[in-house]
Write a protein that holds these residues in place. Sequence first.
Motif, PDB file in Angstrom:
ATOM      1  N   UNK A 144       0.814  -1.216   0.000  1.00 12.69           N
ATOM      2  CA  UNK A 144       0.000   0.000   0.000  1.00 12.69           C
ATOM      3  C   UNK A 144       0.851   1.272   0.000  1.00 12.69           C
ATOM      4  N   UNK A 145       2.151   1.126  -0.255  1.00 10.02           N
ATOM      5  CA  UNK A 145       3.062   2.273  -0.131  1.00 10.02           C
ATOM      6  C   UNK A 145       2.719   3.395  -1.102  1.00 10.02           C
ATOM      7  N   UNK A 146       2.375   3.060  -2.327  1.00  9.91           N
ATOM      8  CA  UNK A 146       2.070   4.088  -3.310  1.00  9.91           C
ATOM      9  C   UNK A 146       0.841   4.874  -2.899  1.00  9.91           C
ATOM     10  N   UNK A 147      -0.181   4.185  -2.440  1.00 13.24           N
ATOM     11  CA  UNK A 147      -1.397   4.877  -2.033  1.00 13.24           C
ATOM     12  C   UNK A 147      -1.139   5.763  -0.823  1.00 13.24           C
ATOM     13  N   UNK A 148      -0.329   5.276   0.103  1.00 12.68           N
ATOM     14  CA  UNK A 148       0.020   6.076   1.278  1.00 12.68           C
ATOM     15  C   UNK A 148       0.777   7.336   0.872  1.00 12.68           C
ATOM     16  N   UNK A 149       1.661   7.175  -0.118  1.00 10.67           N
ATOM     17  CA  UNK A 149       2.411   8.335  -0.600  1.00 10.67           C
ATOM     18  C   UNK A 149       1.482   9.352  -1.245  1.00 10.67           C
ATOM     19  N   UNK A 150       0.528   8.867  -2.026  1.00 13.25           N
ATOM     20  CA  UNK A 150      -0.411   9.774  -2.683  1.00 13.25           C
ATOM     21  C   UNK A 150      -1.299  10.481  -1.670  1.00 13.25           C
ATOM     22  N   UNK A 151      -1.698   9.748  -0.611  1.00 13.97           N
ATOM     23  CA  UNK A 151      -2.537  10.358   0.411  1.00 13.97           C
ATOM     24  C   UNK A 151      -1.778  11.370   1.248  1.00 13.97           C
ATOM     25  N   UNK A 152      -0.520  11.100   1.451  1.00 12.77           N
ATOM     26  CA  UNK A 152       0.279  12.008   2.280  1.00 12.77           C
ATOM     27  C   UNK A 152      -0.110  11.896   3.749  1.00 12.77           C
ATOM     28  N   UNK A 153       0.330  12.858   4.542  1.00 13.80           N
ATOM     29  CA  UNK A 153       0.049  12.830   5.977  1.00 13.80           C
ATOM     30  C   UNK A 153      -1.366  13.305   6.292  1.00 13.80           C
ATOM     31  N   UNK A 154      -1.898  14.146   5.455  1.00 13.14           N
ATOM     32  CA  UNK A 154      -3.235  14.683   5.713  1.00 13.14           C
ATOM     33  C   UNK A 154      -4.079  14.525   4.457  1.00 13.14           C
ATOM     34  N   UNK A 155      -5.323  14.172   4.618  1.00 13.64           N
ATOM     35  CA  UNK A 155      -6.240  14.051   3.484  1.00 13.64           C
ATOM     36  C   UNK A 155      -7.503  14.848   3.750  1.00 13.64           C
TER      37      UNK A 155
END
Length: 353
Positions: free
Chosen positions: A337-348
Motif C-alpha cells: 500500500x506504499x504508493x497509495x500512502x504516498x499519494x494520500x500524504x500525511x493529511x487528506x
Amino acid sequence: MTTSDLELTSYTGVPTTDLPLKAKDFTSDQEVRWCPGCGDYVILATVRSFLPELGLRRENLMFVSGIGCAARFPYYLDAYGLHSIHGRAPAIATGLAVTRPDLSVWVVTGDGDALSIGGNHLIHALRRNINVTILLFNNRIYGLTKGQYSPTSEVGKVTKSTPMGSVDHPFNTLSLALGAEATFAARALDSDRKGLTEVLRAAAAHRGASFVEILQDCPIFNDGSFDLLRKEGAEQRLIHLVHGQPIIFGNDGQFCVVRKGFGLAIAATADVAADDIVVHDAYTDDPEYAYALSRLSDQDLNHVVSGIFRSVNRTTYDDAVRAQLDLARERKPVGPDSLQQLLNGRETWTVGP
C-alpha cells in the motif's frame, strides 16, 4: 575506492553473448546518407568493427544522438538507438544510465550540438561522471544547417553566418571536458583508424563519463579543415600520447614536451636532458597535468595532442543513485500500500458536493 571498484568496466552488468559477432552484425538495413567524403563514414566503419570486441548483446547497446549530421549515426547501427532533440542527448543518456544498468549507453554528438545548445548538458554529464561514452564529432562547422560557424570554428573563419570572418574565440574541447573534471578524456583523428580504435577501446572499458573528441572532415562546408594533420609534415604537428612513454614527436623525434613553470611546453629534444622530457601518465589523479596537455593544442593546428589524456576512477553518479535507493529500501521497506500512502500524504481531505 575499493579494488572491486577499480575492476569495474562501463559494461559491467550488461548481458553478454556467446555468439561470434562481426562488423556486419552491427550494420543496419538503412542507407547511409552522408555526403561523399564525409569523415563520418570512417568513424562509422571503425565503430562497427570495434563493437564485436565488447561481446555485448546488440539489444543491450543504446546509442543516443541529438541533432546534426552526426546524429544520424544510430540509424546505421543494428542496435537500439534514439535520435533525440538538439543538445539534449547527454540528459537522455543520463536517465537511461541511471534506470537501466543493463545497457551500454553511448552518446553521439557534434561540435554544434554538444557545445552550443547542449553545452550545459555536456558539462554536467561529465561533472557527475555518468556511466556513458560520449563521442563528439568535431568538424568545426555546422554541416546540417548548411555551413554556419560553430563553437569550435577558428577565429577569422569565413562562413555564411560570418562573411567577414568569425570573431569568436573557439572552445578547446579537451580543456572544456577536463575543466568539468571528466574522468576519461581523449582525442583521435577520423583517418587514424588504429588510433581511433585504441581510444574507443579504452573509452568503452572506462566506468564513468568517457569523453572522446574525433576530429573529422566536412568536405562540403569545411573541406580540408584538418589537412595539416593528414598530409606531409603532419608528424611535426601531431603529439600522440602513449601511457608510460616519453612525449616525443616529429619525423625523427626532434621535438618533445617538457615542464615549464606550472604548465608544459614544446622543446627541441636535442636541447634538453632526457630526464627533463615528460613521461605521459594517463592514470595520474592530477587534473592539472591533463589540462596542461590540452593547452598544447592550438586553433591553428600548429600542434594537436591526440590519444588518452586522462583515465581515472571515481564513483559514477548512476551507481551512487542506485546504491542510495537500495539503502532507502532497506531503511523503509516498500509495502503493497506504499504508493497509495504516498499519494494520500500525511493529511487528506474529502471534498463534498
